[in-house]
Design an enzyme around this catalytic site. Structure first.
Site, PDB file in Angstrom:
ATOM      1  N   ASP A 149       0.847  -1.188   0.000  1.00 35.83           N
ATOM      2  CA  ASP A 149       0.000   0.000   0.000  1.00 35.83           C
ATOM      3  C   ASP A 149       0.879   1.232   0.000  1.00 35.83           C
ATOM      4  O   ASP A 149       1.997   1.218   0.544  1.00 35.83           O
ATOM      5  CB  ASP A 149      -0.916   0.017   1.223  1.00 35.83           C
ATOM      6  CG  ASP A 149      -1.914  -1.128   1.223  1.00 35.83           C
ATOM      7  OD1 ASP A 149      -2.370  -1.503   0.121  1.00 35.83           O
ATOM      8  OD2 ASP A 149      -2.219  -1.651   2.304  1.00 35.83           O
ATOM      9  N   ASP A 197      -7.295  -1.481  -4.126  1.00 36.09           N
ATOM     10  CA  ASP A 197      -8.309  -1.162  -3.121  1.00 36.09           C
ATOM     11  C   ASP A 197      -9.297  -0.127  -3.645  1.00 36.09           C
ATOM     12  O   ASP A 197     -10.514  -0.233  -3.405  1.00 36.09           O
ATOM     13  CB  ASP A 197      -7.634  -0.630  -1.856  1.00 36.09           C
ATOM     14  CG  ASP A 197      -6.744  -1.660  -1.200  1.00 36.09           C
ATOM     15  OD1 ASP A 197      -7.046  -2.859  -1.310  1.00 36.09           O
ATOM     16  OD2 ASP A 197      -5.738  -1.270  -0.574  1.00 36.09           O
TER      17      ASP A 197
END
Length: 232
Positions: A172, A191
């Site tokens: 991330d 995401d």
């Protein structure tokens, strides 16, 4: 003295050239005057009905693979540019680029059970691919394509990244308002696609749009589209 025409012969000759000729092989009209459908007409209808499925499947897979490619590229760039660096501030502090690795879901939920997320993701991907074979709605193709791409992106991390197969940590790099997810969980392109796809799917459900291209009216009854190529 010339012989006159025999009775009935003149009528037969007049009707012969002026009467409409019946085309060979044309089906006879039914009781209501309409010609009955024959085999080739039914075959043409089947082709028209199959075209939306091919188009929606192409849109779904195209969006899914595009999201997957973007996710892989951004993660590769983040690992090269952000490894060992302080967070990069963008848009006056609205967004920060800060590299993190997550073994669980948002806020590291289920961090000790990474394999469960891998299993759930595989089931979701299988269901989407099965649905793609029957899908006729382009809006649903966009929604499921976003979900498919996001699921594939994070599943790739869980399969191929450290510390091992199906327990890998997801990369991330996007943090909103505060670095390292202090205000909101750090996320990635996959995401984002997942959230957008799920929200769009909820909208389609609330507005009565069905995956077969039909739409539910206010009375809850299914309204069939007028033409296969106009199904949305």
């Amino acid at each position: 003295m010339t012989a006159g025409p025999t009775p009935g012969s003149g009528h037969a000759e007049a009707a012969g050239p002026t009467g409409p000729a019946e085309p060979v092989g044309r089906p006879a009209p039914g009781p209501d005057g309409a010609a009955e459908a024959d085999g080739p007409a039914e075959a043409d209808g089947a082709v028209d009905g199959a075209a939306p499925r091919r188009r929606t499947a192409s849109v779904l897979l195209g969006i899914g693979l595009t999201v997957l490619a973007l996710d892989l590229v951004t993660k590769h760039l983040a690992l090269r540019a952000l490894e060992g660096r302080e967070p990069v501030e963008l848009l006056g502090g609205l967004v920060y680029l800060s590299l993190t690795r997550n073994s669980g879901a948002a806020w590291s939920i289920g961090a000790d059970h990474t394999w469960i997320f891998s299993l759930i993701t595989i089931v979701v991907i299988g269901w989407i691919l099965w649905t793609a074979l029957r899908l006729r709605s382009l809006p649903w193709a966009v929604s499921l394509g976003l979900v498919l791409g996001g699921a594939l992106g994070n599943l790739t991390d869980r399969i191929f990244r450290a510390p091992g197969w199906f327990v890998g940590h997801v990369v991330d790099m996007i943090s909103v308002l505060e670095p390292y997810g202090r205000a909101f969980p750090v996320f990635n392109v996959a995401d984002s696609a997942l959230v957008c796809g799920v929200c769009f799917a909820v909208f389609l459900e609330l507005t009565g749009r069905q995956r077969d291209g039909s739409r539910l009216g206010r009375n809850g009854r299914r309204a069939t589209p007028t033409a296969p190529r106009e199904r949305a």
